[in-house]
Design a protein around this motif. Structure first.
Motif, PDB file in Angstrom:
ATOM      1  N   ILE A  95       0.862  -1.188   0.000  1.00 12.43           N
ATOM      2  CA  ILE A  95       0.000   0.000   0.000  1.00 12.43           C
ATOM      3  C   ILE A  95       0.895   1.234   0.000  1.00 12.43           C
ATOM      4  CG2 ILE A  95      -0.289   0.028   2.516  1.00 12.43           C
ATOM      5  CD1 ILE A  95      -3.195   1.107   1.929  1.00 12.43           C
ATOM      6  N   TRP A 133      -4.791   6.527  -1.710  1.00  6.67           N
ATOM      7  CA  TRP A 133      -4.012   5.333  -1.416  1.00  6.67           C
ATOM      8  C   TRP A 133      -4.156   4.370  -2.593  1.00  6.67           C
ATOM      9  CZ3 TRP A 133      -6.939   0.925  -1.487  1.00  6.67           C
ATOM     10  CH2 TRP A 133      -8.289   1.025  -1.160  1.00  6.67           C
ATOM     11  N   LYS A 153      -3.373   0.180  -3.359  1.00  2.00           N
ATOM     12  CA  LYS A 153      -2.991  -1.109  -2.790  1.00  2.00           C
ATOM     13  C   LYS A 153      -2.868  -2.110  -3.933  1.00  2.00           C
ATOM     14  CE  LYS A 153      -5.597  -2.092   0.594  1.00  2.00           C
ATOM     15  NZ  LYS A 153      -6.663  -2.547   1.485  1.00  2.00           N
ATOM     16  N   ASP A 181      -2.419  -5.803  -5.354  1.00  2.00           N
ATOM     17  CA  ASP A 181      -2.651  -7.196  -5.016  1.00  2.00           C
ATOM     18  C   ASP A 181      -2.526  -7.989  -6.313  1.00  2.00           C
ATOM     19  OD1 ASP A 181      -3.311  -9.562  -3.778  1.00  2.00           O
ATOM     20  OD2 ASP A 181      -5.423  -9.073  -3.487  1.00  2.00           O
TER      21      ASP A 181
END
Length: 123
Positions: free
Chosen positions: A3, A11, A13, A15
């Motif tokens: 993050i 923000w 993040k 994955d």
């Protein structure tokens, strides 16, 4: 899962191949009660630092900027239907969009959690 944070209080993040983008707790707190959001459509190309989404609150309207270059894979329809999610769960269900990243090296220029916390404390 990595993050990172921007100086504009977004923000991101990562994955796997997909990154999720939203606003920070600091941003939602500054905005006040969010009453409307506009998220980008899947397939939209985004450029780092350029407008990607819109958020309106009882205090102000603001743009959400793309933290990196990439392509939108999904806008958060639940957030459109219930903008208050940006206030109640900004780092979770209140995400704005998901995207693929064109250049993962751009993430390195963003702040990690400790650096962002320090940045917010300096404001």
């Amino acid at each position: 899962m990595t993050i990172r944070f921007t100086q504009d209080h977004e923000w991101i993040k990562l994955d796997g191949e997909i990154a999720t983008v939203g606003i920070t707790d600091y941003a939602q707190n500054s905005l006040g009660d969010v009453v409307f959001v506009e998220v980008p459509d899947a397939g939209k190309a985004l450029a780092k630092g350029k407008e990607a989404a819109v958020v309106e609150s009882v205090k102000a309207a603001s743009e959400i900027y793309a933290p990196v270059d990439g392509t939108v894979t999904e806008g958060n329809g639940a957030l459109v239907d219930n903008p208050a999610l940006a206030n109640t769960d900004p780092l979770g269900e209140g995400w704005f969009f998901k995207m693929t990243i064109a250049d993962a090296a751009q993430l390195d220029a963003l702040m990690d959690e400790a650096a962002y916390k320090s940045y917010v404390e300096s404001l």
